[in-house]
Design an enzyme around this catalytic site. Structure first.
Site, mmCIF file in Angstrom:
data_model
loop_
_atom_site.group_PDB
_atom_site.id
_atom_site.type_symbol
_atom_site.label_atom_id
_atom_site.label_comp_id
_atom_site.label_asym_id
_atom_site.label_seq_id
_atom_site.Cartn_x
_atom_site.Cartn_y
_atom_site.Cartn_z
ATOM 1 N N HIS B 124 1.774 5.511 -9.286
ATOM 2 C CA HIS B 124 1.042 4.244 -9.223
ATOM 3 C C HIS B 124 -0.249 4.430 -10.028
ATOM 4 O O HIS B 124 -0.754 5.551 -10.143
ATOM 5 C CB HIS B 124 0.713 3.987 -7.747
ATOM 6 C CG HIS B 124 0.104 2.651 -7.436
ATOM 7 N ND1 HIS B 124 -1.235 2.390 -7.626
ATOM 8 C CD2 HIS B 124 0.642 1.527 -6.918
ATOM 9 C CE1 HIS B 124 -1.487 1.142 -7.236
ATOM 10 N NE2 HIS B 124 -0.369 0.596 -6.807
ATOM 11 N N ASP B 201 0.328 11.511 -2.513
ATOM 12 C CA ASP B 201 -0.006 10.101 -2.334
ATOM 13 C C ASP B 201 1.070 9.505 -1.420
ATOM 14 O O ASP B 201 2.197 9.268 -1.841
ATOM 15 C CB ASP B 201 -0.022 9.417 -3.708
ATOM 16 C CG ASP B 201 -0.150 7.901 -3.611
ATOM 17 O OD1 ASP B 201 -0.252 7.376 -2.475
ATOM 18 O OD2 ASP B 201 -0.144 7.240 -4.664
ATOM 19 N N GLN B 204 3.212 4.769 -0.035
ATOM 20 C CA GLN B 204 4.512 4.131 0.211
ATOM 21 C C GLN B 204 5.305 4.862 1.282
ATOM 22 O O GLN B 204 6.067 4.250 2.028
ATOM 23 C CB GLN B 204 5.339 4.092 -1.083
ATOM 24 C CG GLN B 204 4.907 3.033 -2.064
ATOM 25 C CD GLN B 204 5.062 1.633 -1.524
ATOM 26 O OE1 GLN B 204 6.003 1.332 -0.787
ATOM 27 N NE2 GLN B 204 4.150 0.767 -1.868
ATOM 28 N N LYS B 227 -0.218 -0.726 4.724
ATOM 29 C CA LYS B 227 1.224 -0.563 4.483
ATOM 30 C C LYS B 227 1.905 0.045 5.711
ATOM 31 O O LYS B 227 3.113 0.220 5.730
ATOM 32 C CB LYS B 227 1.456 0.305 3.254
ATOM 33 C CG LYS B 227 1.081 -0.414 1.954
ATOM 34 C CD LYS B 227 1.468 0.391 0.744
ATOM 35 C CE LYS B 227 1.369 -0.450 -0.514
ATOM 36 N NZ LYS B 227 0.173 -0.256 -1.292
ATOM 37 N N CYS B 365 1.792 -2.139 -10.609
ATOM 38 C CA CYS B 365 0.754 -1.149 -10.893
ATOM 39 C C CYS B 365 1.366 0.167 -11.340
ATOM 40 O O CYS B 365 0.888 1.250 -10.967
ATOM 41 C CB CYS B 365 -0.161 -0.923 -9.682
ATOM 42 S SG CYS B 365 -1.076 -2.395 -9.247
#
Lengths: 150, 407
Positions: B124, B201, B204, B227, B365
């Protein structure tokens, strides 16, 4: 099934999306400007052939959604034969029509472009319709750098 | 799947009863942000009605009450990702701020001209740009591990990028544009074999996978609350205590100091050193409520329910002529990215919206991912625990119909 969208996606738009007019590179263009919408990644290159003040040919290349493709296709048709001043006036009227600031737009003045009036109800899609015209505006001002909707 | 309490879950999310353009909402944009259960909405409202004051400050009862709730949420986050110590949980605005924090503190202190940072081709923008900024500031070099056409990391090429100049590996746990779940255990093992720290990261991954930072042995793990069915504007940076202690502070201000004089200030210990200023108190407590809610259902149950949804959606999508799935990794989370022949994703998005279906259309993104596949954008349906097979049927019917309309 898509009754609500008939105002936005008129048959003329589908037609220009399937068969874009003036979709070609112009090798002897006098003006060439790239337009970019960073929100969606749409890119187009606009070519103009000038005779003094008059636009004698217009064409484009690029990829975008149906609204942006139809908008640039219709635009290249309508600006052919117009003077820079006339094209600039058309840009302003088109901008008013799609951003909905003026309810009293004379749709006759914009001719076929009236099919794009529906985008004013879809704020997320207005820039799809106006990208072509902002690119034209840059070309008329003889800017050579890429322009962006953001 | 039969035991998954889908009706009860749907009833817990009030927004799912909304009508969009006179149709029942089919919300499939969870990769961008998830909807919130009553438990979260009510907890935030409860804070402002009964428990709100600034934290770590006053001696008065309300401040103590707010502080206790706030710190209890930190403990919930610790448990959720199985960190060794609650001091290792730093509250930030979101995954983006967490990555910027790591780049500007750990990065600036440890990464010099000529050093290398390794990311992957599927990141991302928020795991690309902060490192590019750091590289510009320090003269370090950003290296990108490639992926194959299915959207899987080419592991051997990744390993080949590691060398004695590599100072950090920063990779996504799960790709937002493709759904790919990266082999993070192997990535971490390869990096640690060369004493290179790894940041994951998890923006998600966090709502879809059980995460155990100690078992993973990652050095940093970042994610956003919104999220994870929690509020927006709040997120988490996890870091190993030894690393966090050695790092300089991020922002200066109140709450992050031990003493201040005009000559010199000394900094507070963990976690406050990285939490300058008044945080988003109610939202942190709301995130705690989201974690309680998820724990009640069980991360493993959610993961297996979503895996069934994804496999059903993939099967159905493959039957649509002219539809191409973007991202077909073997190991994949609940994301279905796709393109249609001659129909731009934005047209797909507007058409589906008129049927009450919310998907994401755009570059997600992740412009480099779009370039890799040679598309300007994709349409993306991303699933959450409250989605159903019936909703996938509505989506597929919508796609089939819009293909007909476009002719």
């Amino acid at each position: 099934m898509f009754e609500d969208l008939r105002e936005l996606y008129q048959e003329v738009i589908f037609d220009h999306n399937r068969n874009p007019r003036n979709f070609r590179v112009m090798d002897d263009a006098d003006r060439k400007v790239e337009g970019f919408n960073p929100l969606c990644g749409d890119r187009l290159t606009l070519y103009l052939k000038m005779d003094g003040e008059k636009i004698i040919d217009a064409s484009f290349q690029g990829s975008g959604c149906a609204i942006s493709t139809a908008s640039v296709s219709l635009m290249t048709e309508i600006v052919k034969g117009k003077t820079e001043t006339e094209a600039d006036a058309l840009f302003k009227t088109f901008h008013e029509m799609t951003t909905g600031k003026d309810e009293q737009i004379n749709l006759e003045a914009v001719g076929k472009l009236a099919v794009l009036a529906g985008v004013r109800e879809y704020p997320a899609r207005v820039k799809c319709a106006t990208l072509a015209w902002h690119t034209l505006d840059a070309a008329l001002k003889n800017q050579h750098e890429s322009i962006s909707t953001e | 799947m039969t035991t998954f309490p889908i009706d009860k879950i749907r009833a817990d999310f009030p927004i799912l009863a909304e009508k969009i353009r006179n149709k029942p909402l089919v919300y499939l944009d969870n990769g961008a942000s998830c909807q919130k259960p009553n438990a979260v909405i009510d907890s935030i409202s409860h804070v402002y009605r009964h428990e709100y004051a600034n934290i770590h400050r006053g001696v008065h009862t309300l401040s103590v009450r707010a502080t206790d709730k706030f710190e209890a949420a930190r403990e919930k986050v610790r448990g959720f990702i199985n960190a060794a110590n609650a001091n290792e949980i730093i509250f930030v605005r979101g995954a983006t701020e967490a990555i910027n924090l790591i780049a500007q503190t750990y990065g600036k202190a440890n990464i010099k001209a000529g050093d290398e940072i390794v990311i992957t081709a599927m990141e991302h923008h928020s795991n690309i740009v902060p490192w590019q900024m750091l590289c510009e500031q320090t003269g370090a070099v950003l290296k990108v591990a490639p992926m194959n056409v299915k959207g899987e990391l080419i592991y051997d090429d990744f390993v080949a990028l590691l060398n004695n100049k590599t100072r950090l590996v920063a990779v996504t746990h799960m790709s937002n544009a493709l759904g790919t779940i990266n082999p993070v255990e192997r990535i971490i093992a390869a990096a640690h074999a060369r004493n290179i720290p790894v940041m994951l990261d998890g923006a998600q991954a966090i709502p879809h996978l059980a995460v155990d930072v100690q078992a993973l042995d990652c050095d940093f793990y970042v994610f956003s609350g919104h999220k994870l069915y929690g509020p927006s504007g709040i997120g988490v940076m996890y870091g190993k205590q030894t690393l966090l202690e050695a790092m300089p502070p991020y922002q200066g201000g109140g709450d992050m100091i031990k003493t201040v004089s005009f000559e010199k200030s000394t900094y507070a210990g963990l976690p406050h050193k990285f939490e300058a200023g008044t945080p988003s108190i109610a939202d942190v407590i709301g995130l705690g409520a989201a974690i309680d809610y998820i724990n009640e259902i069980g991360m493993a149950n959610i993961a297996s329910y979503e895996a069934e949804l994804l496999s059903y959606a993939t099967e159905q999508a493959k039957q649509i002529k002219g539809l191409r799935i973007i991202g077909e990794a073997q190991d994949k989370g609940a994301i279905l990215s796709f393109v249609l022949d001659k129909i731009h994703p934005h047209d797909i998005g507007t058409m589906l919206d008129s049927l009450g279906i919310a998907i994401r259309a755009g570059h997600h993104c992740a412009m480099p991912v779009m370039d890799f596949y040679g598309v300007p954008a994709t349409a993306r349906a991303s699933f959450a625990m409250y989605n159903t097979r019936q909703e996938i049927d509505v989506l597929m019917q919508g796609i089939t119909s819009l293909i007909e309309v476009f002719g």
